[in-house]
Design a protein around this motif. Structure first.
Motif, PDB file in Angstrom:
ATOM      1  N   ARG A  38      11.446  -1.642 -15.348  1.00  9.39           N
ATOM      2  CA  ARG A  38      12.763  -2.267 -15.275  1.00  9.39           C
ATOM      3  C   ARG A  38      13.773  -1.324 -14.614  1.00  9.39           C
ATOM      4  O   ARG A  38      14.551  -1.730 -13.749  1.00  9.39           O
ATOM      5  N   GLU A  39      13.745  -0.055 -15.017  1.00 13.27           N
ATOM      6  CA  GLU A  39      14.710   0.913 -14.494  1.00 13.27           C
ATOM      7  C   GLU A  39      14.577   1.044 -12.979  1.00 13.27           C
ATOM      8  O   GLU A  39      15.583   1.085 -12.256  1.00 13.27           O
ATOM      9  N   GLN A  40      13.336   1.117 -12.493  1.00 14.16           N
ATOM     10  CA  GLN A  40      13.119   1.221 -11.050  1.00 14.16           C
ATOM     11  C   GLN A  40      13.515  -0.075 -10.330  1.00 14.16           C
ATOM     12  O   GLN A  40      14.099  -0.042  -9.250  1.00 14.16           O
ATOM     13  N   ALA A  88       4.764  -1.267  -9.244  1.00 17.75           N
ATOM     14  CA  ALA A  88       4.986  -2.318 -10.241  1.00 17.75           C
ATOM     15  C   ALA A  88       6.393  -2.900 -10.105  1.00 17.75           C
ATOM     16  O   ALA A  88       6.585  -4.121 -10.187  1.00 17.75           O
ATOM     17  N   ALA A  89       7.389  -2.043  -9.873  1.00 18.83           N
ATOM     18  CA  ALA A  89       8.769  -2.515  -9.690  1.00 18.83           C
ATOM     19  C   ALA A  89       8.880  -3.382  -8.447  1.00 18.83           C
ATOM     20  O   ALA A  89       9.550  -4.423  -8.444  1.00 18.83           O
ATOM     21  N   ASN A  90       8.208  -2.970  -7.382  1.00 23.61           N
ATOM     22  CA  ASN A  90       8.226  -3.779  -6.163  1.00 23.61           C
ATOM     23  C   ASN A  90       7.552  -5.126  -6.378  1.00 23.61           C
ATOM     24  O   ASN A  90       7.984  -6.144  -5.825  1.00 23.61           O
ATOM     25  N   ALA A  91       6.487  -5.139  -7.184  1.00 29.14           N
ATOM     26  CA  ALA A  91       5.812  -6.402  -7.478  1.00 29.14           C
ATOM     27  C   ALA A  91       6.751  -7.356  -8.213  1.00 29.14           C
ATOM     28  O   ALA A  91       6.760  -8.564  -7.962  1.00 29.14           O
ATOM     29  N   VAL A  92       7.568  -6.802  -9.128  1.00 28.39           N
ATOM     30  CA  VAL A  92       8.557  -7.621  -9.834  1.00 28.39           C
ATOM     31  C   VAL A  92       9.566  -8.187  -8.846  1.00 28.39           C
ATOM     32  O   VAL A  92       9.879  -9.387  -8.856  1.00 28.39           O
ATOM     33  N   VAL A 142      14.924  -9.649 -14.094  1.00 27.27           N
ATOM     34  CA  VAL A 142      13.984  -8.526 -14.182  1.00 27.27           C
ATOM     35  C   VAL A 142      13.508  -8.353 -15.621  1.00 27.27           C
ATOM     36  O   VAL A 142      12.319  -8.136 -15.883  1.00 27.27           O
ATOM     37  N   ARG A 143      14.434  -8.449 -16.579  1.00 26.73           N
ATOM     38  CA  ARG A 143      14.057  -8.290 -17.995  1.00 26.73           C
ATOM     39  C   ARG A 143      13.092  -9.374 -18.449  1.00 26.73           C
ATOM     40  O   ARG A 143      12.234  -9.134 -19.307  1.00 26.73           O
ATOM     41  N   GLN A 144      13.218 -10.569 -17.889  1.00 25.07           N
ATOM     42  CA  GLN A 144      12.322 -11.661 -18.260  1.00 25.07           C
ATOM     43  C   GLN A 144      10.927 -11.474 -17.668  1.00 25.07           C
ATOM     44  O   GLN A 144       9.934 -11.922 -18.234  1.00 25.07           O
ATOM     45  N   ILE A 145      10.846 -10.815 -16.502  1.00 26.31           N
ATOM     46  CA  ILE A 145       9.563 -10.664 -15.812  1.00 26.31           C
ATOM     47  C   ILE A 145       8.729  -9.549 -16.428  1.00 26.31           C
ATOM     48  O   ILE A 145       7.509  -9.660 -16.542  1.00 26.31           O
ATOM     49  N   THR A 146       9.374  -8.453 -16.827  1.00 23.16           N
ATOM     50  CA  THR A 146       8.606  -7.328 -17.368  1.00 23.16           C
ATOM     51  C   THR A 146       9.301  -6.736 -18.593  1.00 23.16           C
ATOM     52  O   THR A 146      10.529  -6.724 -18.687  1.00 23.16           O
ATOM     53  N   THR A 147       8.485  -6.251 -19.541  1.00 25.85           N
ATOM     54  CA  THR A 147       9.008  -5.598 -20.748  1.00 25.85           C
ATOM     55  C   THR A 147       8.915  -4.078 -20.647  1.00 25.85           C
ATOM     56  O   THR A 147       9.355  -3.376 -21.560  1.00 25.85           O
ATOM     57  N   LEU A 148       8.350  -3.554 -19.570  1.00 27.66           N
ATOM     58  CA  LEU A 148       8.163  -2.117 -19.409  1.00 27.66           C
ATOM     59  C   LEU A 148       9.477  -1.463 -18.984  1.00 27.66           C
ATOM     60  O   LEU A 148      10.011  -1.763 -17.913  1.00 27.66           O
ATOM     61  N   ALA A 149       9.975  -0.558 -19.819  1.00 31.22           N
ATOM     62  CA  ALA A 149      11.300   0.035 -19.585  1.00 31.22           C
ATOM     63  C   ALA A 149      11.360   0.790 -18.258  1.00 31.22           C
ATOM     64  O   ALA A 149      12.342   0.683 -17.513  1.00 31.22           O
ATOM     65  N   PHE A 181       0.830  -1.205   0.000  1.00 26.79           N
ATOM     66  CA  PHE A 181       0.000   0.000   0.000  1.00 26.79           C
ATOM     67  C   PHE A 181       0.868   1.261   0.000  1.00 26.79           C
ATOM     68  O   PHE A 181       0.549   2.246  -0.679  1.00 26.79           O
ATOM     69  N   GLN A 182       1.954   1.255   0.772  1.00 26.54           N
ATOM     70  CA  GLN A 182       2.812   2.427   0.844  1.00 26.54           C
ATOM     71  C   GLN A 182       3.532   2.649  -0.480  1.00 26.54           C
ATOM     72  O   GLN A 182       3.728   3.789  -0.909  1.00 26.54           O
ATOM     73  N   ALA A 183       3.923   1.558  -1.141  1.00 25.20           N
ATOM     74  CA  ALA A 183       4.562   1.686  -2.458  1.00 25.20           C
ATOM     75  C   ALA A 183       3.591   2.281  -3.468  1.00 25.20           C
ATOM     76  O   ALA A 183       3.991   3.058  -4.351  1.00 25.20           O
ATOM     77  N   ALA A 184       2.312   1.911  -3.349  1.00 21.12           N
ATOM     78  CA  ALA A 184       1.302   2.451  -4.270  1.00 21.12           C
ATOM     79  C   ALA A 184       1.212   3.968  -4.149  1.00 21.12           C
ATOM     80  O   ALA A 184       0.940   4.664  -5.136  1.00 21.12           O
ATOM     81  N   ARG A 185       1.452   4.506  -2.946  1.00 18.74           N
ATOM     82  CA  ARG A 185       1.423   5.948  -2.761  1.00 18.74           C
ATOM     83  C   ARG A 185       2.611   6.639  -3.425  1.00 18.74           C
ATOM     84  O   ARG A 185       2.575   7.842  -3.675  1.00 18.74           O
ATOM     85  N   LEU A 186       3.666   5.869  -3.688  1.00 22.81           N
ATOM     86  CA  LEU A 186       4.859   6.429  -4.321  1.00 22.81           C
ATOM     87  C   LEU A 186       4.762   6.429  -5.842  1.00 22.81           C
ATOM     88  O   LEU A 186       5.668   6.916  -6.516  1.00 22.81           O
ATOM     89  N   GLY A 187       3.683   5.842  -6.376  1.00 24.26           N
ATOM     90  CA  GLY A 187       3.469   5.872  -7.814  1.00 24.26           C
ATOM     91  C   GLY A 187       3.300   4.494  -8.422  1.00 24.26           C
ATOM     92  O   GLY A 187       3.746   3.488  -7.857  1.00 24.26           O
ATOM     93  N   ASP A 188       2.647   4.459  -9.589  1.00 26.24           N
ATOM     94  CA  ASP A 188       2.370   3.192 -10.254  1.00 26.24           C
ATOM     95  C   ASP A 188       3.649   2.456 -10.643  1.00 26.24           C
ATOM     96  O   ASP A 188       3.721   1.228 -10.564  1.00 26.24           O
ATOM     97  N   THR A 189       4.659   3.195 -11.069  1.00 23.27           N
ATOM     98  CA  THR A 189       5.905   2.552 -11.496  1.00 23.27           C
ATOM     99  C   THR A 189       6.621   1.894 -10.320  1.00 23.27           C
ATOM    100  O   THR A 189       7.149   0.785 -10.434  1.00 23.27           O
TER     101      THR A 189
END
Length: 453
Positions: free
Chosen positions: A353-355, A274-278, A343-350, A263-271
């Motif tokens: 990935r950067e985060q 999503a990075a934490n979920a990865v 990380v590259r295998q889990i997500t294609t969103l640049a 929940f706290q990560a969600a407050r920091l933004g969608d990216t």
């Protein structure tokens, strides 16, 4: 000497218990992947959102009731070690009665449970609609799912890891096949995914019941006169409920930390979320790897305590901590050397990935810091020391996780990962301290008896 750390048979015993559980755990993320794939190919995203929210609600309910497996494993392992057949049967009967009572409560209270869950979820109207569909079907698996927890724990307590492996593989394998058939083949959409899980749970229950019956028949276990009087005695149920209460509070604290982080990560933004979920997938792999040795520790420690053999108890602790640490080193090397590629295998969103790359070092350190708490959890479960587990988890959650985050929250997402790392370290340190205290006072095993052959 039979209890020597360098005895190869002892190390083989650890792997005989740990590897089947690790292999069966592989089917859990595989099931999640198939669920995502079959629902994700439907025409609207809210189908996938509905399944995700609904499955999260059901998973949380069943996770919080996971004390049914843990307490059953510890108590049955101790009865097995003591060669007390009637107590072994009583543990099974008592745990099943409790599981069925809790399942009945979930089914009867499903309406207020669903209303409360979705009032907190904050989902869109479409996601909530299909999430409700999922939960309203899936809740009927409660009798089977809770029964399976008991059967799995009892079989593991009997030093049998292959039977629980068969139970988990059949359940998750059937779920995958039925998922594809109901959703893709029959077009049942969200209700099909839920129905697949329900039928798979009952199929696993049927197999589990047969495995338990075969165990009872092979060993000639049957109730003696006065069995039900002893099984249903108030003192026995009070002990079981007290142990389960402590493990429940521990599980609640654990979930509180993970939910807060999401929940706290969600407050920091969608990216960021999503990075934490990865990266949480990495933590999931650590958990599955360590769980095998935690389960082995539960069975071996419970058996040693049942036998009253302190030397065997300490050896079981040492062996599982050793192999848990060794596997943790392997995880750290994999994440350090191949983390970017994973990380590259889990997500294609640049941007995601950067985060994820920014916070990956926290996951490189996580295995070596967290392996101790996973195995020590298994030791304390096998010893049925629920109060110590509860207290150490409360200290780690309220005294470490939240204060560390509060003091460092200016660091953003780094603060969350720092708090999680300190939380894992605190769990290991506090449980290690509790182990040292209890063992020094002979509260795990009262007397140092000679090791049995």
């Amino acid at each position: 000497m039979k209890t020597s750390f360098f005895n190869a048979d002892r190390h083989r015993r650890v792997f005989a218990l740990a590897l089947p559980m690790v292999l069966s755990n592989i089917t859990v993320p595989l099931l999640g992947l198939v669920d995502t794939m079959v629902i994700g190919h439907l025409e609207q995203a809210y189908y996938l959102g509905g399944v995700a929210v609904g499955a999260t609600i059901i998973s949380l309910l069943f996770f919080l009731l996971g004390f049914l497996r843990m307490s059953t494993t510890g108590l049955s392992a101790q009865a097995f070690g003591a060669r007390d057949e009637q107590r072994l049967l009583s543990v099974l009967a008592r745990a099943l009665l409790l599981a069925w009572g809790l399942a009945l409560a979930l089914v009867l209270l499903q309406t207020p449970i669903i209303e409360l869950a979705f009032s907190l979820a904050g989902a869109s109207a479409e996601v909530e609609q299909y999430g409700r569909q999922y939960v309203s079907v899936r809740i009927w698996s409660a009798p089977a799912a809770l029964t399976n927890l008991v059967l799995l724990g009892w079989l593991l307590g009997n030093q049998n890891a292959r039977a629980p492996m068969a139970l988990l593989i059949l359940g998750n394998g059937a779920n995958i096949v039925l998922d594809i058939w109901f959703v893709v083949g029959l077009g049942w959409q969200v209700k099909g995914a839920a129905a697949a899980s329900v039928l798979a749970d009952y199929a696993a229950t049927a197999l589990g019941a047969w495995l338990v019956w075969r165990t009872l028949k092979r060993r000639g276990l049957r109730p003696a006169p006065g069995f039900w009087q002893n099984t249903l005695s108030g003192s026995a149920f009070r002990r079981l409920l007290g142990l389960n209460r402590d493990i429940f509070i521990r599980a609640l604290c654990l979930q509180l930390a993970f939910v807060f982080m999401t929940f706290q990560a969600a407050r920091l933004g969608d990216t960021i979320v999503a990075a934490n979920a990865v990266l949480m997938n990495f933590l999931m792999f650590i958990s599955y790897g360590m769980d095998g040795f935690a389960y082995a520790a539960e069975a071996m420690v419970g058996k040693a305590i049942g036998r009253g053999c302190r030397a065997r108890f300490r050896l079981a602790c040492a062996l599982n901590l050793f192999w848990g640490a060794l596997v943790a080193v392997g995880f750290t090397l994999v994440f350090a050397l191949a983390g970017d590629e994973l990380v590259r295998q889990i997500t294609t969103l640049a941007e995601v990935r950067e985060q994820a790359y920014r916070f990956l070092p926290w996951l490189v350190a996580m295995p070596l810091v967290s392996c101790w708490c996973f195995v020590l959890d298994g030791i304390f479960i096998g010893a049925t020391q629920g109060r110590a587990m509860r207290n150490m988890m409360l200290v780690s959650t309220l005294g470490v996780f939240f204060p560390v985050w509060w003091l460092t929250q200016g660091l953003g997402n780094h603060a969350l990962w720092l708090a999680m790392l300190c939380f894992m370290a605190a769990r290991g340190l506090t449980l290690g301290w509790a182990w040292w205290q209890l063992d020094g006072r002979r509260l795990f095993v009262p007397d140092a008896l000679p090791a049995e052959k």
